[in-house]
Design an enzyme around this catalytic site. Sequence first.
Site, mmCIF file in Angstrom:
data_model
loop_
_atom_site.group_PDB
_atom_site.id
_atom_site.type_symbol
_atom_site.label_atom_id
_atom_site.label_comp_id
_atom_site.label_asym_id
_atom_site.label_seq_id
_atom_site.Cartn_x
_atom_site.Cartn_y
_atom_site.Cartn_z
ATOM 1 N N THR A 45 -9.338 2.437 16.791
ATOM 2 C CA THR A 45 -10.385 1.873 15.917
ATOM 3 C C THR A 45 -11.689 2.239 15.310
ATOM 4 O O THR A 45 -12.572 2.953 16.024
ATOM 5 C CB THR A 45 -11.249 0.128 16.838
ATOM 6 O OG1 THR A 45 -10.341 -0.303 17.710
ATOM 7 C CG2 THR A 45 -11.921 -0.863 16.389
ATOM 8 N N ASP A 54 14.713 -1.500 7.791
ATOM 9 C CA ASP A 54 13.892 -3.098 7.500
ATOM 10 C C ASP A 54 13.343 -2.598 6.389
ATOM 11 O O ASP A 54 13.105 -2.205 5.989
ATOM 12 C CB ASP A 54 13.060 -3.593 8.705
ATOM 13 C CG ASP A 54 11.808 -1.887 8.639
ATOM 14 O OD1 ASP A 54 12.113 -0.922 8.253
ATOM 15 O OD2 ASP A 54 10.551 -2.574 8.674
ATOM 16 N N CYS A 72 0.625 -1.438 0.005
ATOM 17 C CA CYS A 72 0.328 0.052 0.177
ATOM 18 C C CYS A 72 1.376 1.133 -0.166
ATOM 19 O O CYS A 72 0.467 2.410 -0.290
ATOM 20 C CB CYS A 72 -0.391 -0.232 1.759
ATOM 21 S SG CYS A 72 -0.055 -0.217 2.720
ATOM 22 N N LYS A 73 2.445 0.805 0.322
ATOM 23 C CA LYS A 73 3.119 2.260 0.047
ATOM 24 C C LYS A 73 2.835 3.660 -0.829
ATOM 25 O O LYS A 73 3.039 2.803 -1.936
ATOM 26 C CB LYS A 73 4.071 1.405 0.672
ATOM 27 C CG LYS A 73 4.848 1.058 1.820
ATOM 28 C CD LYS A 73 6.082 1.166 1.963
ATOM 29 C CE LYS A 73 6.794 0.773 3.400
ATOM 30 N NZ LYS A 73 6.692 1.905 4.566
ATOM 31 N N GLY A 102 -3.313 1.021 24.172
ATOM 32 C CA GLY A 102 -4.582 1.958 23.609
ATOM 33 C C GLY A 102 -4.795 1.846 22.425
ATOM 34 O O GLY A 102 -4.236 1.138 21.362
ATOM 35 N N MET A 134 13.013 8.834 7.728
ATOM 36 C CA MET A 134 13.275 7.390 7.380
ATOM 37 C C MET A 134 12.058 6.916 7.858
ATOM 38 O O MET A 134 10.986 7.933 9.006
ATOM 39 C CB MET A 134 14.443 7.118 8.292
ATOM 40 C CG MET A 134 15.360 7.841 8.160
ATOM 41 S SD MET A 134 16.089 6.764 7.039
ATOM 42 C CE MET A 134 16.904 4.683 7.813
#
Length: 392
Positions: A164, A265, A31-32, A161, A68
């Site tokens: 949603t 990563d 989705c980037k 927490g 980053m």
Amino acid sequence: MSVRESFNPESYELDKNFRLTRFTELKGTGCKVPQDVLQKLLESLQENHYQEDEQFLGAVMPRLGIGMDTCVIPLRHGGLSLVQTTDYIYPIVDDPYMMGRIACANVLSDLYAMGVTECDNMLMLLGVSNKLTEKERDKVMPLVIQGFKDASEEAGTSVTGGQTVINPWIVLGGVATTVCQPNEFIMPDNAVPGDVLVLTKPLGTQVAVAVHQWLDIPEKWNKIKLVVTQEDVELAYQEAMLNMARLNRTAAGLMHTFNAHAATDITGFGILGHAQNLARQQRTEVSFVIHNLPVLAKMAAVSKACGNMFGLMHGTCPETSGGLLICLPREQAARFCAEIKSPKYGEGHQAWIIGIVEKGNRTARIIDKPRIIEVAPQVATQNVNTTPGATS
């Protein structure tokens, strides 16, 4: 030992054809926004980025911000830094519990790329699809949440927490936050000529999950069945799922032991995209050259059979919750790769030397004909519980 039973919708009184991945049109970190577009969008945030920091700290403390995956913000008291990241993905596998674990591992991975091994707090961000029936929602989403929670506890932290919301697609993500002393994180900008590049998870997760879905689509399966068997696909899918759910925490700790100079990563921009981004951050004028590509078994052949539509051989194939790409001193790299496989860290950890750091102009490239390292599946030797309460 055999892999434990995977998610079966009927065990939860759902239709046997229920698939979590049908509640999104994109997969994982695919989705980037493209890197070049993203950099332009963020330009206004970079303006005067260091002014406030310099005013009250004299630019003594290291700082990392826009560009980053993790921010490092010096705090006003005590010589401490706030290290924080946020990330979210769409469903990439159909097991809700494992999808929750993968989402959590993906969030934490940005901290681990900084050599941070302790996370103080996590928030969970959850988008519940409005296309789910009430029954599907009430059966599936608790499994996702449990997977996220279990992974956070494995990481030594907890979810306190979050947020949603109702959304057309299922969205899974969170925020990971920690407060560190300077010796508890490794800035990603100290690579020097002579370093080597180490990767801690194989590539090809996006290919594996895609072709696993093709088992139910004859016109697509027929294109690749001459180069891969159904068993190969099932093993690659299971291996991909376990790799994505595996925390990069062990690698983060070993970055300190073996004097890592920089790391990132590997996720939505593929190994080449993330290598290029890391190279741009270096203080010394260096370039990264990648010679080897560790790939899940058979997935390179599948990619080639598809006309390389995935971009796997070019390094542009998205990964979800991928491994760390680490710049290590040459004399330390082999020891790092050996140490991470030690049984004391649990099963499944791997690492490969895949390239070099040389004098250059802060770029990264993959050689024309990289060596493909076929990474055999380890799932047959692992006893993995992919569903709460499942038995072997």
